[in-house]
Write an enzyme that holds these catalytic residues in place. Structure first.
Site, mmCIF file in Angstrom:
data_model
loop_
_atom_site.group_PDB
_atom_site.id
_atom_site.type_symbol
_atom_site.label_atom_id
_atom_site.label_comp_id
_atom_site.label_asym_id
_atom_site.label_seq_id
_atom_site.Cartn_x
_atom_site.Cartn_y
_atom_site.Cartn_z
ATOM 1 N N SER A 143 0.854 -1.186 0.000
ATOM 2 C CA SER A 143 0.000 0.000 0.000
ATOM 3 C C SER A 143 0.888 1.233 0.000
ATOM 4 O O SER A 143 2.080 1.150 0.354
ATOM 5 C CB SER A 143 -0.881 0.006 1.254
ATOM 6 O OG SER A 143 -1.543 1.241 1.440
ATOM 7 N N TYR A 156 -1.903 -0.786 10.573
ATOM 8 C CA TYR A 156 -2.062 -1.132 9.156
ATOM 9 C C TYR A 156 -0.775 -0.832 8.395
ATOM 10 O O TYR A 156 -0.300 -1.643 7.600
ATOM 11 C CB TYR A 156 -3.230 -0.363 8.555
ATOM 12 C CG TYR A 156 -3.454 -0.657 7.089
ATOM 13 C CD1 TYR A 156 -3.984 -1.875 6.679
ATOM 14 C CD2 TYR A 156 -3.122 0.280 6.109
ATOM 15 C CE1 TYR A 156 -4.177 -2.152 5.329
ATOM 16 C CE2 TYR A 156 -3.315 0.014 4.769
ATOM 17 C CZ TYR A 156 -3.846 -1.200 4.383
ATOM 18 O OH TYR A 156 -4.023 -1.469 3.046
#
Length: 248
Positions: A143, A156
């Protein structure tokens, strides 16, 4: 030397929606045999039926990536059905954002299980087959949050940094077997990922931001196709992309 997507066998986790579903459609339309893994068996079964009805090759296998045996079964089914595995796309992921001080420990555990262990289980399932073939391609999804850390996204981000570290180590270790590796780090893309956020204030803010800048999941699918389509002697190791309007 082989090149292209046609006739390659591609296993995709998290294939029931979003990035995984878009990629399954895109690659199947270009001649790949796609094997779809996800917990929501009804959705991947419907997708496989839809693709098969159009003359494409697709198979659905209910898979929870936090269960190593289920991931192994997914990959083994691909090999037993189509004779090999050419691409393993470790796409399944969760993003329940929240500041650390809210102590969402159960959500931390889930992110570690899906975002890190799920990738490791995918590697463990695919690697023996690819070593035996002396070929293959493992694609792991990180990501933009695997490159930067924002408040409220700390855990995350940690999982996505870990995916990049695992992928780079994998790249160096599999050179003797002619196996390629790719890390893809998307920015804001329109998917169901924000539905995993249990904290309503955080979710509302994330949805407002994404609604302004997000791009289609087809963008990710085209990125996967680019990496897969290159000749065997070209190893596209890392791709980071964002919406043009995204600052972070």
């Amino acid at each position: 030397m082989s090149q292209g997507i046609e006739n390659k066998v591609v296993v995709i986790t998290g294939a029931s929606s979003g990035l995984g579903e878009a990629t399954a459609r895109h690659l199947a339309e270009r001649g790949a045999s796609v094997v779809l893994g996800a917990r929501r068996s009804d959705r991947i079964a419907k997708l496989a039926e839809e693709l098969s009805a159009k003359g494409y090759k697709a198979k659905a296998v209910q898979t929870d990536v936090t269960d190593q045996l289920q991931v192994k079964t997914l990959v083994d089914t691909a090999v037993n059905t189509f004779g090999r595995i050419d691409v393993m796309l470790n796409n399944a992921g969760l993003m329940p954002l929240a500041p650390l001080e809210r102590l969402k420990v159960d959500e931390w555990d889930c992110m570690i299980d899906v975002n890190i262990k799920g990738v490791l289980y995918g590697i463990a399932a695919a690697l023996p087959h690819m070593k035996a073939q002396k070929s293959g391609h493992i694609i792991n999804v990180s990501s933009v949050y695997g490159h930067v850390v924002d408040p409220g996204a700390t855990v995350y981000c940690a999982t996505k940094f870990a995916v990049r570290a695992l992928s780079e180590g994998l790249r160096k270790e599999v050179k003797p077997y002619n196996i390629r590796t790719t890390i893809i780090s998307p920015g804001a893309v329109s998917t169901e990922l924000l539905e995993h956020i249990s904290e309503k204030d955080i979710q509302a803010g994330a949805k407002e931001f994404v609604s302004k800048v997000a791009i289609s999941a087809d963008t990710f699918a085209r990125t996967v196709a680019f990496a897969v389509n290159e000749p065997d002697d070209v190893d596209i190791n890392e791709i980071l992309f964002r919406p043009t309007a995204q600052l972070v």
